[in-house]
Structure formats: C-alpha cells, structure tokens
Design a protein around this motif. Structure first.
Motif, short mmCIF file in Angstrom:
data_model
loop_
_atom_site.label_atom_id
_atom_site.label_comp_id
_atom_site.label_asym_id
_atom_site.label_seq_id
_atom_site.Cartn_x
_atom_site.Cartn_y
_atom_site.Cartn_z
N THR A 198 21.52 -2.91 19.03
CA THR A 198 22.16 -1.79 19.74
C THR A 198 23.66 -1.98 19.90
O THR A 198 24.39 -1.01 20.09
N ASP A 199 24.11 -3.23 19.84
CA ASP A 199 25.54 -3.51 20.02
C ASP A 199 26.28 -3.31 18.70
O ASP A 199 25.76 -3.60 17.62
N GLU A 200 27.53 -2.85 18.83
CA GLU A 200 28.37 -2.65 17.65
C GLU A 200 28.92 -3.98 17.17
O GLU A 200 29.59 -4.68 17.91
N PRO A 201 28.65 -4.37 15.93
CA PRO A 201 29.10 -5.67 15.44
C PRO A 201 30.58 -5.64 15.03
O PRO A 201 31.16 -4.59 14.83
N ALA A 202 31.13 -6.83 14.87
CA ALA A 202 32.53 -6.95 14.42
C ALA A 202 32.63 -6.77 12.92
O ALA A 202 33.69 -6.41 12.41
N LEU A 203 31.54 -7.05 12.20
CA LEU A 203 31.51 -6.88 10.75
C LEU A 203 30.07 -6.80 10.29
O LEU A 203 29.13 -7.14 11.03
N TYR A 204 29.88 -6.32 9.06
CA TYR A 204 28.56 -6.24 8.46
C TYR A 204 28.49 -7.16 7.26
O TYR A 204 29.52 -7.58 6.70
N ARG A 205 27.26 -7.45 6.86
CA ARG A 205 27.02 -8.20 5.64
C ARG A 205 26.47 -7.24 4.59
O ARG A 205 25.82 -6.25 4.93
N ILE A 206 26.75 -7.51 3.32
CA ILE A 206 26.23 -6.63 2.28
C ILE A 206 24.72 -6.53 2.40
O ILE A 206 24.03 -7.48 2.78
N ASN A 207 24.23 -5.31 2.13
CA ASN A 207 22.80 -4.99 2.16
C ASN A 207 22.20 -4.93 3.56
O ASN A 207 20.98 -4.85 3.70
N ASP A 208 23.05 -4.97 4.60
CA ASP A 208 22.53 -4.75 5.96
C ASP A 208 22.08 -3.31 6.12
O ASP A 208 22.67 -2.37 5.55
N LEU A 261 23.45 15.37 19.07
CA LEU A 261 23.51 14.01 18.52
C LEU A 261 23.23 14.05 17.03
O LEU A 261 22.18 14.52 16.59
N TYR A 262 24.16 13.51 16.25
CA TYR A 262 24.03 13.43 14.80
C TYR A 262 23.93 11.96 14.41
O TYR A 262 24.70 11.13 14.91
N SER A 263 23.01 11.64 13.50
CA SER A 263 22.83 10.24 13.13
C SER A 263 22.34 10.13 11.69
O SER A 263 21.79 11.08 11.12
N ALA A 264 22.54 8.94 11.12
CA ALA A 264 22.07 8.65 9.77
C ALA A 264 21.94 7.14 9.62
O ALA A 264 22.70 6.38 10.23
N SER A 265 20.94 6.71 8.83
CA SER A 265 20.74 5.30 8.54
C SER A 265 20.91 5.07 7.04
O SER A 265 20.48 5.91 6.24
N PHE A 266 21.51 3.96 6.67
CA PHE A 266 21.67 3.63 5.27
C PHE A 266 21.93 2.14 5.11
O PHE A 266 22.19 1.42 6.09
N LYS A 267 21.83 1.67 3.88
CA LYS A 267 22.06 0.27 3.57
C LYS A 267 23.50 0.06 3.11
O LYS A 267 24.02 0.84 2.31
N VAL A 268 24.13 -1.00 3.63
CA VAL A 268 25.48 -1.33 3.22
C VAL A 268 25.47 -1.65 1.72
O VAL A 268 24.60 -2.39 1.26
N PRO A 269 26.39 -1.10 0.95
CA PRO A 269 26.39 -1.37 -0.50
C PRO A 269 26.65 -2.85 -0.80
O PRO A 269 27.18 -3.59 0.04
N ASP A 270 26.28 -3.26 -1.99
CA ASP A 270 26.43 -4.65 -2.41
C ASP A 270 27.85 -4.92 -2.88
O ASP A 270 28.09 -5.46 -3.97
#
Length: 437
Positions: free
Chosen positions: A305-315, A361-370
């Motif tokens: 639920t917390d906003e991260p400082a960065l993402y990893r590929i494929n998250d 409320l607008y939302s979407a889920s997706f995978k971080v690109p590689d």
C-alpha cells in the motif's frame, strides 16, 4: 511605531476583500469580474445578462473603459478573476490596462469575454487577433444572410440573422436543447488556422457573407459561408477561457426578449434563444461547467500500500487517481471511460486505459517493462469542453541484483541440456574408444 500599525491595518482592510474573493481551484465560481463599458447606458440595456451573473454569485465591478483609475492588478496581485469587454469603440484603455496587460491577464489563467460590433476599434480588433480570431478588415462590413435572416417588419437589409448552427457539445452550451434560433447582428470573424485552440460555437449559414449592407458588391467578400464565425471560444493551454463575438447587441435585453422567426420557417418563437445560449455559454466560460481536478495520485506494488522509492523490472504495480468535476455548487465524481495512463521514458512503454468505480476513482494495474531507467507516470487528458489534466510522477526502475535472479532459468533449459548431453557424449565416446578393440 503606532503610525506604522495604523498604515498596516488600513492596508489589510483594503486588500482583504480582494483576497477573499480571488479565484480558488476549490471554488471556481467564487470570482470578481471587471466589466469595461463604452457607456454606463449599457449597464441598463444589457441588465438581464448582468443580473444572471449576479444571481449566480458573481461580483461585477462596472467601469468606463477609458477610466484613468482602472487596473487589473495591484502590488503584483490580480484584483479580478475575469474581464468582460463591452466597449467595442474604445480607442485606448484607461489606467494601466492595454493589450499586453489583457494578454498577460489571460496568460495568468483568467477568463475573458470580448463583444464587438460595427464600430469596433483597432484596439478591440487587436485584442481579438491576439486571442486567435480575425474580424473582417472592412470597418463597414456586417454579416448578411438572405436566406437565414430573422423575419422582421423593420429590418430590410437582412443583417439581423437567426442562427441555430451550434457546436455539438453539451459541456459548452448545456445539455438542454436550445429550441429557438439566436439573434445576431454585427460583424463576423474567421478563425486563425494556426491556432488550434479556437472553436466556433455559433456559425453562420452557408449562404451568409460579410460586406457593407449599404453598398453593392464590387469585389467578392473576404468572408463567406460557414467559414464565418458568429461566436467563438478559446480554451488556452493554462485552461483560461475566452469568448469572442462581433455582436454586442446579442447580449441586450431587446434581443433576449424578442420573438424570432427564421426565414423559410413557419415556426415563430415567442422568445429568442439568446438568453439560454449566452447564459449556458457563460457558465462554461466562468468554469461553472467542464472544470476538472485530479487529486490523490498514487502508485504502489500490487501486494503493498505504501508508495515505493523505486521499482524493479517486472514488478506488478497499481496506479490510481481521483478525478472530480465542478457542478456549479460542489465537486462531483467525473465518470468516463477514456482516461489513460502512460508509463513513459522517452516514449510510452505502456499505455493503459484506467477503469473507474463510478465514484471518481480511476485505477489500472500493469507489469513494469523489462527495461530499467527513469520512468514517469503520465496522464494527459484533453477532451472537448473540459479543462485539461496534465499529471506526471517520476519513478526510477532498477534491474535485478545479482542475487535476485532465479537459480535455473527455464528459458535456458535447452542450453543446460546441450551442455550435459555434450559431456555425456564425450564420456561415452572416450569409454568406447579406450576399451573397444
């Protein structure tokens, strides 16, 4: 010291009304409007239009256009949130107001209404040109229509036009259909083709043209047909809104109350569509309709639920934003199905349509690109009649660390098999070669 406090308190008492009535994104209609006139007689001859604004909570400040004391700002702060120019014949504004000051006023996000007529001065024409429209260069020209004129016992030159060619947008002119034609008498204008922000709200018919009604045509008119705009609007990139028309009379009490019958039609209306058309249009100009805001922009991993400082590929991540529309009195959920989010680095790697819960409320889920690098969540929403939304949040994406890869990668199984089969083949070959006689 005592004298200083007296001056300070006096200054605050003078500026407080202006600060309290200034524009706020949370209450878009809480505004002060400066109305510049050629003559105070316009205040009474156009009182119906002004009263409609007052009834909706606007504070109108009437001044003559050449008043030497008028000013749009003081001490670096704008005193008004909208400007109405009902002074078509003014040759020079008074005080510190000039063309540059008006353009800066709009560039600061404030709204503007310009009404000209056959006596339009070069000053008013210049302001209109800066806003993206060009009035007919012939100072004696008026819009004439021999097939779309309003039937009248006194008007014989067909300059009193009954037009019903409205823009197809419920946001700009309201959802209630305007049954009666709108009366127009004045000068036409054309849109600057370079300016894509200008829209024709009320157009002339294909049979209309712009010329001097008192003389015969010696050369083809410069403005003809549907290219003539009677009323135009502009929504700038900073969401400031502008209305431009070549007929001051269309705002008058006489046109508001006048009956209308369009030539070639047997239907006669007891009241023209001017009041409904201009009232609804003013609601859009002053942001009582079509004004959006976006709040609570969030993004996080699907399992967190917390906003991260960065993402990893494929998250796997989720992006959400709340969008509301001003209804004139309160913020209501904005419901549509065409809001999209981009996961952007130099170009969009992912473009996803946001789903909504009908409550804003607008939302979407997706995978971080590689692909790793510095990305942005971007929402660029532009829709006819609505204020534009431009949202951007930057977030870095990192690759896997050395100890985060899988021990055995499924896609490498063929290579694993090839290596082990080569080893087994070599062992068998060596055994056969050494012990076979």
């Amino acid at each position: 010291m005592g004298k200083f406090w007296v001056i300070f308190v006096a200054s605050i008492s003078i500026l407080l009304p202006f600060l309290c009535n200034s524009f706020s994104p949370e209450t878009p209609t809480d505004r002060r409007v400066l109305v510049l006139l050629d003559d105070f007689a316009v205040k009474s001859s156009h009182s119906s239009y002004f009263n409609s604004l007052k009834l909706r909570g606007f504070d109108l400040d009437f001044k003559l256009a050449d008043d030497p004391k008028i000013a749009l700002q003081r001490y670096g702060q704008y005193l008004y949130d909208a400007l109405i120019l009902f002074c078509p014949s003014v040759e020079r504004f008074g005080g510190s107001v000039d063309v540059a000051a008006i353009i800066n006023f709009v560039d600061s996000g404030h709204d503007l209404i310009i009404a000209a007529d056959v006596n339009a001065s070069d000053l008013i024409r210049e302001v209109a040109t800066e806003c993206g429209v060009d009035f007919d260069e012939d100072p004696s020209a008026m819009v004439i229509d021999h097939t779309g004129y309003a039937v009248s016992e006194t008007e014989g030159d067909h300059t009193l036009i009954a037009s019903d060619d409205f823009i197809k947008s419920d946001v700009i002119i309201g959802s209630k259909k305007i049954e009666a034609p709108v009366l127009f008498q004045g000068i036409g204008h054309s849109l600057n083709p370079v300016n894509s922000l200008v829209l024709k709200v009320l157009s002339a018919s294909p049979s209309a043209y712009s010329a001097n009604p008192l003389s015969k045509l010696s050369t083809p008119p410069s403005l003809t047909g549907s290219a003539i705009s009677l009323v135009s609007v502009v929504q700038a990139r900073n969401n400031a809104r502008i209305l431009i028309t070549g007929s001051l009379s269309m705002f008058s009490n006489r046109f508001f109350r006048s009956g209308v019958q369009k030539s070639g039609s047997s239907t006669k209306y007891e009241k023209s569509g001017n009041e409904q058309f201009l009232t609804e249009l003013s609601k859009w100009i002053f942001h009582e309709r079509g004004h959006l805001k976006a709040v609570n922009v969030k993004h996080h991993k699907v399992v967190e639920t917390d906003e991260p400082a960065l993402y990893r590929i494929n998250d796997e991540l989720e992006y959400s934003v709340e969008i509301y529309e001003w209804s004139g009195t309160s913020w209501e959920p904005y419901v549509t199905d065409d809001v999209q989010v981009q996961f952007y680095m130099m170009s969009p790697y992912i473009l996803k349509t946001l789903s909504n819960d009908k409550k804003g409320l607008y939302s979407a889920s997706f995978k971080v690109p590689d692909v790793y690098g510095v990305f942005q969540f971007k929402v660029e929403y532009q829709k006819l009649g609505y204020t534009s939304l431009s949202l951007s949040k930057q977030i870095p994406v990192r690759p896997y660390r050395h100890n985060e890869y899988e021990r055995f990668i499924p896609t490498a199984y063929p290579y694993y098999g090839a290596a082990f089969s080569t080893m087994a083949g070599f062992f068998i070959f060596s055994f056969v070669h050494l012990y076979n006689k």
